[in-house]
Each structure stands twice: as structure tokens, then as C-alpha cells.
Design an enzyme around this catalytic site. Structure first.
Site, short mmCIF file in Angstrom:
data_model
loop_
_atom_site.label_atom_id
_atom_site.label_comp_id
_atom_site.label_asym_id
_atom_site.label_seq_id
_atom_site.Cartn_x
_atom_site.Cartn_y
_atom_site.Cartn_z
N GLY A 275 0.90 -1.12 -0.34
CA GLY A 275 0.11 0.18 0.17
C GLY A 275 0.69 1.16 0.03
N SER A 276 0.23 2.21 0.36
CA SER A 276 1.03 3.58 0.52
C SER A 276 2.03 3.76 1.72
CB SER A 276 0.06 4.76 0.69
OG SER A 276 -0.56 5.20 2.04
N GLY A 280 1.96 2.56 5.50
CA GLY A 280 2.77 1.43 6.15
C GLY A 280 3.77 1.92 7.19
N GLU A 297 5.63 -2.97 1.16
CA GLU A 297 5.74 -3.27 -1.09
C GLU A 297 4.90 -1.69 -0.51
OE1 GLU A 297 5.65 -1.99 -4.09
OE2 GLU A 297 4.25 -3.76 -4.18
N CYS A 331 -0.42 -1.81 -11.24
CA CYS A 331 0.96 -1.06 -10.39
C CYS A 331 0.71 0.31 -10.45
CB CYS A 331 1.75 -2.49 -10.57
SG CYS A 331 2.76 -1.81 -12.27
#
Length: 594
Positions: A275-276, A280, A297, A331
Site C-alpha cells: 500500500g501507501s 506503511g 511494499e 501497479c
């Protein structure tokens, strides 16, 4: 020569035998998964209206996760937003199942993978249709990003997974030459995963496959923007697990918002987050309360570098594919394009020609190159990026077209856009756009291209194109990121033996490959006697308690005998070690002052 003939015959017979075994198909049972409520045309009457989500606020305060098709805004249904106590109960059930599954054989785990692979291959259209309806992407994009990557991961695990989870023997060094040293890989327990909406099928299967194959259970919180598809894909997993006799609740999928995710982080043994960067960081902070390992990620701002010695038309096609992969339904693809000034004009003309031929529309309303944007109000954000660039001197040279847009879904589409005269003061060159915008910037030297590419807070991936593979490789090696493609884009992810992840604001840790598989494990180092019970560890007399007067002298000589740089000095030290050991009173404390 006569000696070699038997060996050659044996080797040839072995090779033929292996080949013949490959021709014998595995017995893989089929599974039945109810899809009657997810296929187009089978929508219930109460779920057939156009859904208009409230603008300016999220669903976070709701107790339900509302689901709709981004491309048409047709309502799909709702799912519960689980409370903290409900999440903890689900994790506890997964923990009980894991204790049973940890004892399963690799044969059983491989059969689970084969059942999944068989179902995926036989139901590609269904899987892609569900992904397309829930996220707005085209069927082709769904096949590339959902089906192929997942099949590749399953195939890699079937081929190599067991090998990388077996004990790995290491050298024991000079001092411990009489020991055997190995690394063992044990299940961690319950893996938690919080995944994004951009690849609803693969984002579930990617962590699930690694977790289950390594003996763990897993609880996955799917995005509130892709819950409808996620819970259908859960049925596939449940059916495959039941077919191999796996315990119930080994894999679970939960829905909800921030509270649901926070509860998951606080109750599992490892967390994987896609995610962002902002979220995160919060997850990392929450994970520190229980000190569990974290894999993040996060965002990307990948650079796409084009040198002057390339085939312009060939690379332009790849560039357009790369930017459309970040069209809001896929993505975070290439978002910054650096083109050598000698071919800048011809490259701009080529990509502009391609982009003008690109059409966007609802995936099932016609043959479109690009679908809808999944996130609500994201098209406004993209237009703000473009306006900021225009105000700072950029120009639009090409835009794609639309078709068959429903009145309620106009805001879910954004035309593919090519901009020139861009620079790093513009937001679209620094912030993650996650949309079909292609900003093209000139560079003059390889050093300048590297400097521009590294001028970012992100470090996920890059792609470098040159007629000289050595030159492209050299440029890619200097870009600070976790994934690099030479004369290609995003091919790394199809190589599932490779780890995937980034640096800086793109996160840390890796999934996929050996590194991702072993990241689901407790890595334990083990040492034992090599020739037990004939040679055992004993404490030398000089350093037994009470330590003798020559204890330190013994240690000095032992260190030099083992690690000295000169062979003669080592031999002399070894003689001194043996001399000390032979002294009768080397271990006594006679003469020591109290």
C-alpha cells in the site's frame, strides 16, 4: 574408454527415465466453486442499481464495506467491516489450524498448489472477469497481472519451493571444524497480510502461496476497494484446501477498514503490507508493540530511461504499455520518462501517435485498451497533477479517447496523457501519480540520467534501454532501487525466483523468490557434533574453572594457531598450544592470589 561407457549408459538411462516420468501426468482432482453470483448477468435485482458513493469522505465510519463496479458504478453488494474482537477470534482460529498444518508433508502442500493451478488455467476468463468488474481493468490487463504472475509463482514453488525450505548446511569455520552447522526454516505461525486493490487476485495469492507452502496459516485483509472479488477468490482457496484435507481456517480473508487492519497487525506473527508509504509507517509503528517482522511494499515512481541508440518504435510501444499499467487499475508502473535529447523529438512523436490510438471505456462495453480508475475521486487528483505541470511550463502533446461512458461513471475515467517540457519542480515528477500520465524529460549524458532517476524519495524499480546491453546494465546498476530491468519493463515480476521490493519510501523487505519464501520462516541456526559420540566438545584444561595461570597465554596461542596470516607463525602457535596442554598443572590455581 571402457571405464566411461557404463557411466554414460547410466546417465543416459537416468535422463530418459526422468523424461518419461515428465510425460506421466499428475492425478489432480478438480474442485467446484460456486460462481453463480459473480458472473455478469446474474446480479440480483436488489444489487442492480447504480451506486453513487458520497464524495469528500470515505466509508471508514460505516459498518459495511460497499462494493461497486468502477467502470459502470453498478452496485455489487456489501461485506461486514470486522471489529477488533472479531479479527482476534479469526486469527486465533487460524493459529489452531496452523499447528496441524505445520506437520503436513511437502507432497500434500504441492498437491494443494496443483489443484489451484488446474482451476486457474481452466477458469481464466472467470477470474479475469471478476477482477475486471471489481477494479475496472481490462481483461488483457487482468490476464497479464493476475493470471500469468500467479501461475508462474505456483510453478516455481512446485519446482523449487521444497529445496529452499530444507535445512541448508554451512561451513563450520576453523575453530568448529568438528561440528556440523546448518540453517533450518520453521513456520512462523500466523502470517497477516494487508493488500491493495490493484491486483485483487494476485495480491491475495502471492502471500498466501508462500505462507501456506512454508507451513504457516495466513489471514488476509483485502482492500475495501476490492472486497467483492477478494471474497470470491477465497472460495477457490477454501475448495482447494478442503480437497487436500487441510484444516479449516488455515487461510482466512477479512474485510473492513483501519480498525480491522490495526487489529490484524496486533495479533499475528508477521505482517506483510502492500500500500501507501503513509499507512506503511503506521503499520510499522503498530508492529513495534509486539516486535513482529514487517515486510512493506509501498509506493513507486519508477524511471524509464531511453538512450539514443535504441529502436525508437520498439521502445515506444513498451513505454506506452508501462504507463498504462499505472492507469489507476494496475501497479505503480513507470511514472518518469527520461529520453536522450538526440532522439527526444522522434520518441515524442512515436508515443504520441500510439497514445492517440488508445481508447478507454468500460471493459465489457467494447474492445478498449484501458479500463476505469478504481479509486473514487482519483481522476480529480490526476487532473491537478496535470494542471500543476501546465502552470509550470509543460505542454500536452497527445491524449487518448473515451467511449461508452455511463453518466454516473464519467469521473472514473482519465484519458492517457503525454506531456513534454517537464522538470522536477512539478508534482507529477515527484509524487506517485498512479495514473495514465506520461511525462517526458530530456537528458544529455548517462550521468545526468542516473542523477535524475535517483532524485526521488521512492526506490522501487527502473527500466533502462540502450542498443548496448553493457551500457544499459551500467546505468541500471547506479540507480538506487530494488528492481531493475535491462532493455525491458517489469519483466522481473515474471521471474518468480527473484525477490521483489524497494528502498526508501518504497519500503523494505522482500516477497517472491527465495528471500520472500524464507521471510515466512523462523530462521534457526543449529550446531551439533560431526562425529558424535566419538569426538565431543570438551573445555581445554587451561581455561577450566578455576582458570589456570596460563589460561590467557593458551587463548593467545590458540587464536594465532587458528587465524594467523603466516603459516609458520600458526605452526609455532600450535606447538605452544600443545605444550601448554601437556603441562601437568596447567589447570591448577596454584600461586594465585585471593
Amino acid at each position: 574408454m571402457a571405464f566411461w561407457w557404463p557411466l554414460i549408459v547410466i546417465a543416459l538411462a537416468y535422463a530418459i527415465g526422468r523424461f518419461l516420468l515428465m510425460l506421466i501426468p499428475f492425478t489432480v482432482p478438480s474442485i467446484d466453486v460456486d460462481a453463480s453470483d459473480v458472473t455478469e448477468g446474474n446480479q440480483t435485482q436488489e444489487n442492480s442499481f447504480i451506486y453513487i458513493p458520497p464524495r469528500g469522505r470515505t466509508q471508514q465510519s460505516d459498518k459495511k464495506v460497499q462494493c461497486y463496479e468502477p467502470a459502470t458504478m453498478k452496485y455489487l453488494g456489501f461485506f461486514p467491516a470486522l471489529s477488533s474482537s472479531e479479527v482476534h477470534d479469526r486469527v486465533e482460529q487460524a493459529r489452531k489450524a496452523q499447528k496441524i498444518w505445520a506437520k503436513s508433508s511437502f507432497k500434500q502442500r504441492r498437491q494443494f498448489l496443483r489443484i489451484l493451478l488446474k482451476y486457474i488455467i481452466e477458469h481464466q476468463e472467470l477470474i479475469c472477469e471478476v477482477s475486471s468488474r471489481d477494479t475496472g481493468k481490462t481483461m488483457v490487463d487482468a490476464s497479464l497481472g493476475e493470471i500469468m504472475t500467479t501461475c508462474e509463482k505456483i510453478t516455481w514453488l512446485l519446482s523449487e519451493g521444497e529445496k529452499w525450505l530444507k535445512p541448508e548446511y554451512r561451513s563450520s569455520g576453523r575453530a568448529m571444524f568438528f561440528k556440523k552447522s546448518r540453517v533450518e526454516f520453521h513456520p512462523l505461525g500466523v502470517i497477516g497480510a494487508i493488500v491493495s486493490w490493484n491486483y485483487p487476485f494476485h495480491n491475495i495469492f502471492n502471500p498466501m502461496l508462500a505462507a501456506v507452502f512454508s507451513g504457516n496459516s495466513i489471514v488476509i485483509k483485502v482492500s475495501e476497494n476490492a472486497s467483492w472479488s477478494g471474497l470470491f477468490y477465497f472460495r477457490i482457496i477454501q475448495a482447494a484446501l478442503a480437497a487436500v484435507g487441510a484444516p479449516e481456517n488455515l487461510v482466512d480473508i477479512i474485510t473492513g477498514f483501519a480498525e480491522t487492519g490495526e487489529a490484524l497487525v496486533s495479533s499475528v506473527d508477521k505482517i506483510i503490507f502492500v500500500g501507501s508509504p503513509g499507512v506503511g509507517k503506521m503499520i510499522m509503528s503498530n508492529a513495534s508493540d509486539t516486535l513482529i517482522p514487517v515486510t512493506l511494499e509501498l509506493g513507486g515512481k519508477d524511471s524509464f530511461i531511453v538512450c539514443e541508440d535504441v529502436d525508437v518504435s520498439h521502445v515506444a510501444q513498451i513505454a506506452v504499455r508501462a504507463v498504462l499499467q499505472s492507469s489507476g487499475q494496475n501497479c505503480a508502473g513507470a511514472e518518469r520518462f527520461y529520453v536522450h535529447r538526440d532522439i527526444y523529438s522522434s520518441f515524442v512523436s512515436e508515443v504520441a501517435k500510439i497514445i492517440k490510438s488508445v481508447s478507454a471505456g468500460p471493459p465489457f462495453a467494447g474492445r478498449y485498451d484501458m479500463g476505469a480508475i478504481c479509486l473514487q475521486e482519483h481522476s480529480d487528483k490526476l487532473q491537478n497533477f496535470v494542471n500543476d505541470a501546465l502552470n509550470k511550463g509543460a505542454e500536452i502533446v497527445a491524449r487518448g479517447s473515451f467511449g461508452h461512458l455511463g453518466e454516473g461513471a464519467v469521473d472514473q475515467f482519465f484519458p492517457p496523457t503525454v506531456l513534454v517540457n517537464v522538470n522536477h519542480t512539478m508534482k507529477l515528477m515527484q509524487e506517485e501519480t498512479f495514473g495514465p500520465i506520461m511525462p517526458l524529460m530530456k537528458f544529455s549524458t548517462d550521468e545526468e540520467a542516473v542523477k535524475l532517476a535517483n532524485d526521488s524519495k521512492y526506490g522501487l524499480g527502473c527500466a533502462v534501454f540502450s542498443g548496448s546491453q553493457r551500457r544499459a546494465r551500467e546505468i541500471a546498476s547506479q540507480i538506487h532501487c530494488g528492481v531493475a530491468a535491462v532493455n525491458d519493463f517489469a519483466s522481473n515480476y515474471m521471474c518468480q525466483s527473484l525477490p521483489f521490493g524497494g528502498v526508501k519510501d518504497s519500503g523494505f523487505g522482500r516477497f517472491a523468490g527465495v528471500e520472500g519464501l524464507r521471510a515466512c520462516c523462523l530462521v534457526k541456526s543449529v550446531v551439533e557434533d560431526r562425529w558424535w559420540p566419538y569426538i565431543k566438545t570438551t573445555i581445554p584444561k587451561p581455561i577450566q574453572y578455576p582458570v589456570g595461570e596460563n589460561g590467557f597465554e593458551f587463548q593467545q596461542s590458540l587464536v594465532e594457531a587458528l587465524y594467523g596470516l603466516n603459516i609458520w607463525d600458526r605452526l609455532q602457535a600450535l606447538i605452544n598450544v600443545l605444550k601448554i596442554l601437556s603441562e601437568k598443572n596447567s589447570g591448577s590455581s596454584k600461586g594465585r592470589k585471593d
